[in-house]
Design a protein around this motif. Structure first.
Motif, PDB file in Angstrom:
ATOM      1  N   THR A  13       0.869   4.135  -2.844  1.00 19.80           N
ATOM      2  CA  THR A  13       0.670   5.537  -2.474  1.00 19.80           C
ATOM      3  C   THR A  13       1.818   6.387  -2.995  1.00 19.80           C
ATOM      4  N   GLY A  14       3.047   5.898  -2.826  1.00 18.80           N
ATOM      5  CA  GLY A  14       4.223   6.613  -3.326  1.00 18.80           C
ATOM      6  C   GLY A  14       4.178   6.775  -4.840  1.00 18.80           C
ATOM      7  N   ALA A  62       0.831  -1.199   0.000  1.00 20.86           N
ATOM      8  CA  ALA A  62       0.000   0.000   0.000  1.00 20.86           C
ATOM      9  C   ALA A  62       0.872   1.257   0.000  1.00 20.86           C
ATOM     10  N   ASP A  63       2.028   1.198   0.721  1.00 16.67           N
ATOM     11  CA  ASP A  63       2.935   2.346   0.747  1.00 16.67           C
ATOM     12  C   ASP A  63       3.548   2.584  -0.629  1.00 16.67           C
ATOM     13  N   GLU A  64       3.907   1.511  -1.311  1.00 14.48           N
ATOM     14  CA  GLU A  64       4.482   1.638  -2.651  1.00 14.48           C
ATOM     15  C   GLU A  64       3.453   2.234  -3.623  1.00 14.48           C
TER      16      GLU A  64
END
Length: 153
Positions: free
Chosen positions: A6-7, A2-4
């Motif tokens: 979002t990034g 999810a962080d990837e």
């Protein structure tokens, strides 16, 4: 994960913003430089070109409309011509599309000959019906001859 994701979207947004600002900055710079560097001769030339376009545009549009109308009428004539081979069974009867009335009530060149087109359609229908009837009778006679072979006197 999810962080990837979002990034990735943040980076995509920043890239699109940088591209939009770059395009707007270059457009503003180029337009201002173009108008700042124009001489009196360039201004006169620009005004003459725009003025000629404004004066000639209606005539060019009318000429184009006449040319387009001639092409349309020529195409209509080509599709309206019926060859003898088409009358022998390949003919599709045109639809009765002339029955709708013009909502504006104005007559145009397309409305001319409406009765003649209807008469032509009716004539074609009668010819096709007569031809089908004749073919059906010949088929019936051939079937009768085939059956007569098997009769005993």
């Amino acid at each position: 994960m999810a962080d990837e994701l979002t990034g990735l979207f943040v980076h995509l947004g920043e890239s699109i913003w940088k591209l939009a600002t770059l395009i707007s900055d270059r457009t503003a710079t180029n337009l201002s430089a173009s108008f700042d560097s124009m001489t009196l001769q360039h201004w006169i030339r620009l005004v003459a070109i725009v003025g000629a376009y404004a004066l000639l545009r209606p005539y060019i549009i009318k000429m184009g409309a006449k040319h387009q109308e001639k092409q349309f009428e020529k195409a209509q004539q080509e599709t309206a011509e019926i060859s003898p081979n088409q009358l022998r069974g390949e003919l599709g009867i045109p639809e009765d599309s002339d029955d709708e009335e013009d909502p504006q009530g104005e007559t145009t060149a397309a409305d001319w000959g409406k009765k003649a087109r209807k008469r032509q359609r009716n004539m074609i229908k009668q010819l096709l019906d007569a031809e089908e009837k004749r073919l059906q009778e010949t088929l019936d006679e051939e079937e009768d001859k085939d059956i007569e072979e098997f009769f005993v006197d």
